[in-house]
Design an enzyme around this catalytic site. Structure first.
Site, mmCIF file in Angstrom:
data_model
loop_
_atom_site.group_PDB
_atom_site.id
_atom_site.type_symbol
_atom_site.label_atom_id
_atom_site.label_comp_id
_atom_site.label_asym_id
_atom_site.label_seq_id
_atom_site.Cartn_x
_atom_site.Cartn_y
_atom_site.Cartn_z
ATOM 1 N N LYS A 247 -7.741 1.334 5.624
ATOM 2 C CA LYS A 247 -6.376 2.740 5.325
ATOM 3 C C LYS A 247 -7.284 3.757 7.132
ATOM 4 C CE LYS A 247 -6.249 2.100 0.658
ATOM 5 N NZ LYS A 247 -5.251 2.319 0.583
ATOM 6 N N ARG A 321 -3.196 -5.824 -7.147
ATOM 7 C CA ARG A 321 -1.939 -6.223 -7.470
ATOM 8 C C ARG A 321 -2.893 -7.455 -6.952
ATOM 9 N NH1 ARG A 321 2.598 -4.043 -4.095
ATOM 10 N NH2 ARG A 321 1.285 -2.464 -4.351
#
Ligand code: BES
Ligand code: MN
Ligand code: ZN
Length: 469
Positions: A247, A321
């Site tokens: 990020k 996930r």
């Protein structure tokens, strides 16, 4: 810990918080000064509080609920928080709260007290005055709501902690401590155990970090006569750097909060067990740190998850996930009757709902009903997103069973349905709390930082699922 209780009648206190509907007057003459305040233009708009000074009590805080016709549990929670925050001042050691005593608002009002009193004091203000003791005047005793206030305080503390202070096993330790003496069965699956079990997805996420991942399972059996078990599975990323799909600095700034789903799960289990609510819940916290170390997984890696599904990892920043794939598969393996996962999963959810609702997915009418009723009672609102094969088709992989990112658009649904693929035939719902777990600025009677969103929602959901009023 904050001190909150419930009473059927108004006690003598230093301060009193009273809710008022917009444009309506309080009981005539009860509070000298209110008539004057009305003349000065006080209206009782949502979030608008007014302090009246006197002798007995020393201060009365009038807090606006907005228009009566539009007021709901969320207005009640917010008005309570705003009022309590204004009441809690130097020299005030006890506060009574009187809001409209609507049965469907009681949980929300009690949570509002917790919102208003909370402050994070690990690193600052060690000598700050203790919070006042608050008594909420209402017609029922609300043991679960009171426990939820304490649990939400712990949840907020965990989420507000810097990632340096909560590596996975240490966070699991804090959660275990919070569940001590509640009769909850605790299992901590550490690195070696996860390896034996073949939990390759959570291990892959954690392998770039110096601190190994862990799965914490907390099982509360409060309804031994009921064979059903509800699993609550939470995302517990103690820091999300993105991994090698790194990020930017701005995007990383709040990623210590990426374990808020797991925190909400353990907070809910704690409150349910301490108030002896007759439900059976299995809380599963999937805890890992997503770092770009030398052993980190790479985009393009194919990993094997707990249930044998091969996952092509194309973006290491879609890590929530992955850890939840193993957690949900574990719940399925244990033959639970329904699974609800909760996660700060996608920026797409936060962008679509703008921090006003948590998005949810499910194809089960009963789970949908439970979520919506619980959202109403807790004042933790949810909004349904669509389930469609078009999203499932976006995560078909040419070289593995599934891939961890889709294409353009539908980011919330794609992320959620990836997780749902691991629930097998078990009824399943997904709640995305990205945008809800943390507020950058103070507001709604709350300080800046963690909100504990999901804690009261999940507990309420369990209550609905097991059929309590
Ligand atoms: N933890 C983030 C999601 C997030 C973003 C939570 C902002 C709270 C605020 C998650 O792990 C993530 O990075 N999601 C990616 C997924 C993408 C790579 C498919 C996202 O939403 O951009
Ligand atoms: Mn991520
Ligand atoms: Zn994340």
């Amino acid at each position: 810990m904050v001190s909150v209780s419930v009473s059927g009648s108004r006690p003598k206190t230093d301060a009193l918080v009273v809710g008022v509907y917009e444009g309506e007057e309080l009981a005539a003459g009860e509070f000298p000064g209110f008539v004057h305040a009305l003349a000065q233009g006080y209206r009782g708009r949502m979030g608008e509080a007014l302090v009246l000074y006197g002798e007995e009590p020393k201060r009365v805080v009038v807090t606006g609920l907005g228009a009566r016709a539009r007021a709901d549990s969320r207005a009640a929670r917010r008005a309570t928080a705003v009022g309590v925050r204004r009441a809690a001042a130097r020299g005030i050691s006890s506060v009574a709260v009187e809001m409209p005593d609507e049965a469907g608002w009681r949980t929300a009002i009690v949570q509002g007290v917790g919102d208003g009193l909370y402050h994070f004091s690990y690193h600052k203000d060690p000598e700050r005055e203790a919070s006042p003791a608050v008594t909420v005047v209402m017609g029922s005793s609300e043991p679960l709501a009171l426990e939820l206030v304490q649990s939400a305080e712990l949840v907020r503390n965990w989420v507000n902690l810097g990632s340096n202070d909560k590596p996975p096993e240490r966070l699991a330790g804090y959660m275990t401590e919070a569940l001590a003496d509640t009769g909850v069965e605790i299992e901590l699956l550490r690195h070696d155990r996860l390896k034996e079990m073949g939990a390759g997805a959570i291990l892959a996420v954690g392998q770039g970090s110096e601190s190994p991942p862990a799965i914490l399972i907390a099982t509360y059996r409060g309804a031994p006569g009921d064979a059903r078990m509800l699993a609550l599975v939470g995302k517990g990323i103690t820091f999300d750097s993105g991994g090698l799909s790194l990020k930017g600095g701005e995007g990383m700034m709040t990623m210590k909060t990426d374990m808020a789903g797991a925190a909400a799960v353990m907070g809910a289990v704690r409150a349910l067990s301490r108030s002896r609510v007759p439900v059976n819940v299995m809380g599963i916290a999937c805890i890992a740190e997503n770092m770009p170390g030398g052993h980190a997984q790479r985009p393009g890696d194919v990993i094997k998850s707990l249930n044998g599904t091969h996952i092509e990892v194309l973006n290491t920043d879609a890590e929530g996930r992955l850890v939840l794939a193993d957690g949900v598969a574990l719940a399925h393996e244990r033959k639970v009757d329904a699974i609800v996962d909760i996660a700060t999963l996608t920026g797409a959810n936060a962008a679509a709902l703008g921090g006003a609702y948590a998005g949810f997915l499910t194809e089960q009418e009963e789970l949908k009903r439970c979520l919506q009723v619980a959202a109403m009672k807790s004042a933790e609102p949810v909004w349904q997103f669509p389930v469609d094969d078009q999203y499932r088709n976006m995560i078909k992989s040419p070289i593995a069973d599934i891939k961890n990112v889709g294409g353009r658009g539908g980011g919330m649904q794609v992320g959620g349905l990836f997780i749902g693929a691991f629930a097998g035939d078990t009824p399943w719902a997904h709640v995305d709390i990205a945008g809800m777990a943390y507020q950058r600025e103070a507001g709604e009677g709350r300080v800046q930082g963690a909100t504990a969103f999901g804690c009261a929602l999940l507990a309420g959901m369990a209550v609905e699922y097991f059929g309590q009023a």
